[in-house]
Motif scaffolding. Structure first.
Motif, PDB file in Angstrom:
ATOM      1  N   ASP A 215     -43.288 -14.025  -3.673  1.00  0.00           N
ATOM      2  CA  ASP A 215     -43.497 -12.579  -3.765  1.00  0.00           C
ATOM      3  C   ASP A 215     -43.144 -11.917  -2.432  1.00  0.00           C
ATOM      4  O   ASP A 215     -43.789 -12.158  -1.410  1.00  0.00           O
ATOM      5  CB  ASP A 215     -44.956 -12.296  -4.118  1.00  0.00           C
ATOM      6  CG  ASP A 215     -45.199 -10.845  -4.519  1.00  0.00           C
ATOM      7  OD1 ASP A 215     -44.402  -9.970  -4.114  1.00  0.00           O
ATOM      8  OD2 ASP A 215     -46.192 -10.593  -5.226  1.00  0.00           O
ATOM      9  N   LYS A 216     -42.149 -11.060  -2.450  1.00  0.00           N
ATOM     10  CA  LYS A 216     -41.721 -10.417  -1.200  1.00  0.00           C
ATOM     11  C   LYS A 216     -42.740  -9.405  -0.691  1.00  0.00           C
ATOM     12  O   LYS A 216     -42.675  -8.995   0.465  1.00  0.00           O
ATOM     13  CB  LYS A 216     -40.361  -9.757  -1.383  1.00  0.00           C
ATOM     14  CG  LYS A 216     -40.320  -8.606  -2.377  1.00  0.00           C
ATOM     15  CD  LYS A 216     -38.915  -8.056  -2.502  1.00  0.00           C
ATOM     16  CE  LYS A 216     -38.853  -6.889  -3.481  1.00  0.00           C
ATOM     17  NZ  LYS A 216     -37.468  -6.361  -3.612  1.00  0.00           N
ATOM     18  N   ARG A 219     -46.558 -10.389   2.983  1.00  0.00           N
ATOM     19  CA  ARG A 219     -45.863 -10.285   4.260  1.00  0.00           C
ATOM     20  C   ARG A 219     -46.335 -11.278   5.302  1.00  0.00           C
ATOM     21  O   ARG A 219     -45.749 -11.383   6.368  1.00  0.00           O
ATOM     22  CB  ARG A 219     -45.986  -8.857   4.814  1.00  0.00           C
ATOM     23  CG  ARG A 219     -45.401  -7.776   3.926  1.00  0.00           C
ATOM     24  CD  ARG A 219     -43.992  -8.099   3.404  1.00  0.00           C
ATOM     25  NE  ARG A 219     -43.084  -8.514   4.454  1.00  0.00           N
ATOM     26  CZ  ARG A 219     -42.174  -9.475   4.328  1.00  0.00           C
ATOM     27  NH1 ARG A 219     -42.053 -10.134   3.177  1.00  0.00           N
ATOM     28  NH2 ARG A 219     -41.384  -9.790   5.337  1.00  0.00           N
ATOM     29  N   ASP A 239     -37.449 -17.497   3.129  1.00  0.00           N
ATOM     30  CA  ASP A 239     -36.709 -16.823   2.058  1.00  0.00           C
ATOM     31  C   ASP A 239     -37.050 -15.335   1.977  1.00  0.00           C
ATOM     32  O   ASP A 239     -36.195 -14.509   1.647  1.00  0.00           O
ATOM     33  CB  ASP A 239     -37.011 -17.488   0.704  1.00  0.00           C
ATOM     34  CG  ASP A 239     -36.391 -18.871   0.583  1.00  0.00           C
ATOM     35  OD1 ASP A 239     -35.452 -19.167   1.355  1.00  0.00           O
ATOM     36  OD2 ASP A 239     -36.852 -19.649  -0.261  1.00  0.00           O
ATOM     37  N   THR A 240     -38.300 -14.985   2.252  1.00  0.00           N
ATOM     38  CA  THR A 240     -38.711 -13.579   2.213  1.00  0.00           C
ATOM     39  C   THR A 240     -39.143 -13.083   3.593  1.00  0.00           C
ATOM     40  O   THR A 240     -39.737 -12.024   3.711  1.00  0.00           O
ATOM     41  CB  THR A 240     -39.851 -13.374   1.203  1.00  0.00           C
ATOM     42  OG1 THR A 240     -40.865 -14.360   1.436  1.00  0.00           O
ATOM     43  CG2 THR A 240     -39.351 -13.501  -0.227  1.00  0.00           C
ATOM     44  N   LYS A 242     -41.477 -13.955   5.763  1.00  0.00           N
ATOM     45  CA  LYS A 242     -42.898 -13.690   5.956  1.00  0.00           C
ATOM     46  C   LYS A 242     -43.325 -14.140   7.358  1.00  0.00           C
ATOM     47  O   LYS A 242     -42.794 -15.108   7.894  1.00  0.00           O
ATOM     48  CB  LYS A 242     -43.733 -14.462   4.936  1.00  0.00           C
ATOM     49  CG  LYS A 242     -43.438 -14.175   3.478  1.00  0.00           C
ATOM     50  CD  LYS A 242     -44.386 -14.961   2.592  1.00  0.00           C
ATOM     51  CE  LYS A 242     -43.942 -15.006   1.140  1.00  0.00           C
ATOM     52  NZ  LYS A 242     -43.701 -13.717   0.540  1.00  0.00           N
TER      53      LYS A 242
END
Length: 476
Positions: A215-216, A219, A239-240, A242
């Motif tokens: 889930d982007k 954070r 990947d996002t 975080k």
């Protein structure tokens, strides 16, 4: 014992959407104590959606109001201390006195970060632009995914959830499936918060960890776990993009110099080493004892280790409980066998505790004639094993102590202030204790270096990882 709990989503306890449950097993009896809901992917996604809604309200709440809420949580935790320490002891097997200290430490985290919430400061910087100035703000990073281990199921949750909430973040907590009840009691103390500010899911990687990491909107993630799991989480977080903070494995050295107070070293190192059956990341594993004190140290250590009373943690006379499960017991057996095969000498323990045939009770174990390249010395044993070796020179001890990829904690005993300062400077660790093992406190930064992780929990540093820094150029 879990009938009043479950998954905590949008401010309420609930069953999993497919009604699946998982058993929780006592490490003392190896019998099932109860069952808890196992989150589906849809349940975790619901928790994430709840956290997104909760974030909108909680981040706009003033620091003073957040502080008041955290103090109320601490008050409720204090009121429910008896229930909590019993749950800790039941799920982990640790002595109830250790469980009580852990719950007190968890309360301290909420008290400390309640006050930190009032002190999230920005600053003003003079601008080169006429009539302008730079303004620096600190803002909550957003939704936080918090992943905790089973060995300190209250303290580890508090170290993550308290600073996240103080910063204005919302949280999706995934505690260990082996000790879910402790986290449930703590979350139940947080009903003063807006719906969605804190959520809890329990379940396997595929249904809990994977949706949180993907889930982007999440954070930041915080983990207490093994180095292997931490390495994977860092890769997945990329990947996002975080933020990550990691409290990972340890393999702490303990140096006892020739000028050490031997009685002090023995009196504090034995209960520290065997607390929670050695299942503590910051516990000393590698014992470097000066040649002039080695035999006395071993004799005193063995005498004290053999005197420890093993048993059910709910018995007030118990000083050491069991290992968490059968797999851990088997691993500890294998580590001892490997050391003996490689030439180490067994001077105490080494197997199942006599008269305790149920559960996972392993004797306090002491090995001597250990070399630096044995598995018991080279890797974290995470169990009730003290691996002892000799040294003659200060530089030799420090060099050998530093010959590890881990860097969480390190310890030394000496009467010399100069030697103490040299040792603190030379040891490669995030935390160093001199004549003391007392490193965990809400007011002090806790964490490691190298393969032991990154980021800090506790102290004024503890809230920083949950905040973003924003710069504004204001010109009138």
């Amino acid at each position: 014992m879990y009938k009043n709990y479950g998954l905590f989503i949008d401010g309420q306890w609930m069953a999993s959407s497919d009604k699946t449950q998982a058993e929780v097993v006592s490490p003392v009896s190896d019998q099932t104590m109860g069952a808890v809901p196992v989150a589906t992917v849809a349940d975790t996604e619901a928790a994430l959606a709840s956290a997104a809604r909760g974030l909108r309200e909680w981040r706009s709440t003033s620091g003073f109001a957040r502080a008041d809420a955290l103090h109320k949580i601490a008050d409720e935790m204090t009121r429910r201390a008896e229930e909590a320490k019993r749950m800790i002891s039941l799920e982990t097997g640790k002595p109830v006195a250790q469980a009580e200290r852990e719950w007190t430490l968890a309360i301290d985290q909420f008290r400390w970060f309640a006050e930190e919430a009032r002190r999230i400061y920005g600053r003003i910087i003079e601008s080169r632009v006429p009539g302008g100035r730079f303004e620096v703000f600190r803002e909550p990073v957003g939704i936080v995914g918090a992943f905790t281990a089973w060995n300190f199921p209250a303290a580890l949750v508090a170290r993550k959830v308290a600073p996240a909430l103080a910063a204005g973040c919302s949280v999706v907590l995934r505690p260990s499936s082996q000790t879910p009840g402790v986290a449930m009691v703590m979350v139940d103390c947080m009903r003063v918060l807006p719906k969605g500010a804190v959520n809890l899911v329990v379940g396997p990687t595929a249904t809990t960890y994977a949706p949180i990491m993907a889930d982007k909107a999440v954070r930041k993630v915080s983990l207490t776990g093994s180095t292997r799991v931490g390495q994977q989480m860092i890769r997945d977080a990329a990947d996002t993009v975080k933020k990550v903070s990691m409290e990972l494995g340890g393999n702490a050295p303990l140096i006892v110099y020739d000028d050490a107070d031997l009685e002090l070293a023995l009196n504090v190192s034995v209960p520290t080493k065997f607390a929670n059956a050695g299942q503590v990341c910051v516990t000393p594993d590698r014992f470097f004892i000066h040649d002039s004190l080695h035999d006395q140290f071993v004799d005193g250590f063995v005498k004290r280790a053999r005197s420890l009373k093993l048993g059910d943690g709910l018995d007030p006379s118990t000083q050491m409980g069991p290992l968490i499960n059968a797999a851990r017991f088997t691993e500890i057996e294998a580590i001892v066998a490997d050391a003996l095969k490689a030439g180490a000498t067994l001077v105490a323990g080494g197997g199942r505790a006599p008269d305790l045939n149920s559960g996972h009770f392993f004797e306090p174990t002491v090995l001597t004639d250990v070399t630096d390249y044995m598995k018991v010395f080279d890797q974290e044993n995470f169990g009730p094993i003290a691996a002892i070796t000799r040294f003659t020179e200060e530089e030799e001890a420090v060099s050998r102590a530093n010959a590890s990829d881990m860097g969480l904690s390190a310890y030394a005993f000496t009467r010399s202030p100069g030697r103490a300062r040299r040792t603190v400077s030379a040891l490669k660790a995030g935390m160093v204790g001199i004549n003391s093992f007392a490193l965990a406190a809400s007011e002090a930064p806790f964490g490691g270096t190298n393969h032991s992780g990154m980021g800090r929990e506790g102290g004024t540093e503890g809230i920083s990882d949950y905040l973003d820094t924003k710069l504004a150029q204001v010109v009138f």
